[in-house]
Design a protein around this motif. Structure first.
Motif, mmCIF file in Angstrom:
data_model
loop_
_atom_site.group_PDB
_atom_site.id
_atom_site.type_symbol
_atom_site.label_atom_id
_atom_site.label_comp_id
_atom_site.label_asym_id
_atom_site.label_seq_id
_atom_site.Cartn_x
_atom_site.Cartn_y
_atom_site.Cartn_z
ATOM 1 N N SER A 147 2.447 13.484 -0.535
ATOM 2 C CA SER A 147 3.079 14.717 -0.998
ATOM 3 C C SER A 147 4.393 14.969 -0.263
ATOM 4 O O SER A 147 4.571 14.538 0.887
ATOM 5 C CB SER A 147 2.136 15.897 -0.782
ATOM 6 O OG SER A 147 1.993 16.149 0.605
ATOM 7 N N PRO A 148 5.303 15.690 -0.901
ATOM 8 C CA PRO A 148 6.559 16.057 -0.222
ATOM 9 C C PRO A 148 6.292 16.850 1.062
ATOM 10 O O PRO A 148 7.007 16.695 2.048
ATOM 11 C CB PRO A 148 7.292 16.909 -1.253
ATOM 12 C CG PRO A 148 6.740 16.484 -2.568
ATOM 13 C CD PRO A 148 5.305 16.110 -2.292
ATOM 14 N N LYS A 177 6.504 17.240 6.903
ATOM 15 C CA LYS A 177 5.763 17.418 8.159
ATOM 16 C C LYS A 177 5.989 16.217 9.083
ATOM 17 O O LYS A 177 6.232 16.396 10.277
ATOM 18 C CB LYS A 177 4.275 17.588 7.854
ATOM 19 C CG LYS A 177 3.437 17.867 9.065
ATOM 20 C CD LYS A 177 1.982 18.079 8.685
ATOM 21 C CE LYS A 177 1.120 18.307 9.904
ATOM 22 N NZ LYS A 177 -0.277 18.506 9.551
ATOM 23 N N ALA A 178 5.940 15.029 8.525
ATOM 24 C CA ALA A 178 6.142 13.819 9.338
ATOM 25 C C ALA A 178 7.569 13.746 9.873
ATOM 26 O O ALA A 178 7.800 13.350 11.012
ATOM 27 C CB ALA A 178 5.822 12.592 8.502
ATOM 28 N N LEU A 225 0.834 -1.206 0.000
ATOM 29 C CA LEU A 225 0.000 0.000 0.000
ATOM 30 C C LEU A 225 0.871 1.259 0.000
ATOM 31 O O LEU A 225 0.624 2.185 -0.770
ATOM 32 C CB LEU A 225 -0.936 -0.009 1.206
ATOM 33 C CG LEU A 225 -1.939 1.123 1.289
ATOM 34 C CD1 LEU A 225 -2.857 1.128 0.070
ATOM 35 C CD2 LEU A 225 -2.758 0.994 2.564
ATOM 36 N N ILE A 226 1.893 1.289 0.823
ATOM 37 C CA ILE A 226 2.781 2.448 0.881
ATOM 38 C C ILE A 226 3.536 2.602 -0.440
ATOM 39 O O ILE A 226 3.656 3.710 -0.973
ATOM 40 C CB ILE A 226 3.772 2.330 2.061
ATOM 41 C CG1 ILE A 226 3.021 2.351 3.392
ATOM 42 C CG2 ILE A 226 4.831 3.427 2.003
ATOM 43 C CD1 ILE A 226 2.219 3.601 3.656
ATOM 44 N N SER A 227 4.022 1.507 -0.979
ATOM 45 C CA SER A 227 4.729 1.550 -2.251
ATOM 46 C C SER A 227 3.844 2.117 -3.357
ATOM 47 O O SER A 227 4.273 2.966 -4.146
ATOM 48 C CB SER A 227 5.207 0.144 -2.624
ATOM 49 O OG SER A 227 5.820 0.149 -3.887
ATOM 50 N N LYS A 228 2.597 1.658 -3.402
ATOM 51 C CA LYS A 228 1.667 2.147 -4.425
ATOM 52 C C LYS A 228 1.326 3.615 -4.179
ATOM 53 O O LYS A 228 1.219 4.396 -5.126
ATOM 54 C CB LYS A 228 0.401 1.290 -4.438
ATOM 55 C CG LYS A 228 -0.531 1.573 -5.587
ATOM 56 C CD LYS A 228 0.112 1.464 -6.963
ATOM 57 C CE LYS A 228 0.346 0.078 -7.416
ATOM 58 N NZ LYS A 228 0.665 -0.037 -8.853
ATOM 59 N N ALA A 229 1.186 4.013 -2.927
ATOM 60 C CA ALA A 229 0.891 5.417 -2.620
ATOM 61 C C ALA A 229 2.031 6.325 -3.074
ATOM 62 O O ALA A 229 1.797 7.410 -3.608
ATOM 63 C CB ALA A 229 0.634 5.591 -1.122
#
Length: 146
Positions: free
Chosen positions: A136-137, A142-143, A125-129
């Motif tokens: 977004s950058p 922010k994270a 899921l993360i890879s596809k996102a």
């Protein structure tokens, strides 16, 4: 899935599980698993419809299938799945008398089963996102600043 069907035949006269999932039912399963992955605190423990090892094996198979689907899905498919997720924190009521409802409640009440789903579905899921530019950058910055 085969294990769920076998248990279904033993425990229920009306069971709507099939080996082949339509995109609509698969989307519902994706949404439910994603919701359960970020579920609320554990509630009263429901009895699992399957023995623990069979439940674990079934969740592993479903998670692997879901990860495979996500890896091969288009960005449009992923965007549609994300749009299907509730945004208010609610999830559909599960019928504990149905085999699928009982399995989903077992997942919701088991951190171990949730960890299996997260470890197998999460990377796909993360890879596809990332591939679909859904992260977004600005969100990454922010994270990282926390």
């Amino acid at each position: 899935m085969l294990q769920i069907m076998q248990a279904c035949r033993r425990h229920s006269s009306t069971c709507g599980v099939s080996i082949g999932l339509s995109i609509g039912s698969f989307s519902l399963l994706v949404g439910a698993l994603m919701i359960l992955g970020i579920s609320q605190p554990v509630r009263a423990q429901a009895a699992s419809p399957l023995p623990p090892e069979m439940m674990k094996s079934t969740i592993e198979q479903v998670s692997d299938s879901l990860a495979k689907y996500l890896s091969g899905a288009s960005c449009t498919d992923i965007a549609q799945l994300i749009k299907m997720l509730p945004t208010n924190g609610s999830s559909p009521a599960l019928d504990p008398n149905s085999i699928i409802g009982a399995v989903m409640l077992s997942i919701k009440n088991s951190p171990d089963l949730q960890a299996i789903i997260a470890s197998r579905v999460g990377p796909a899921l993360i890879s596809k996102a990332v591939e679909c530019n859904m992260i977004s950058p600005e969100l990454l910055l922010k994270a990282m600043s926390r």
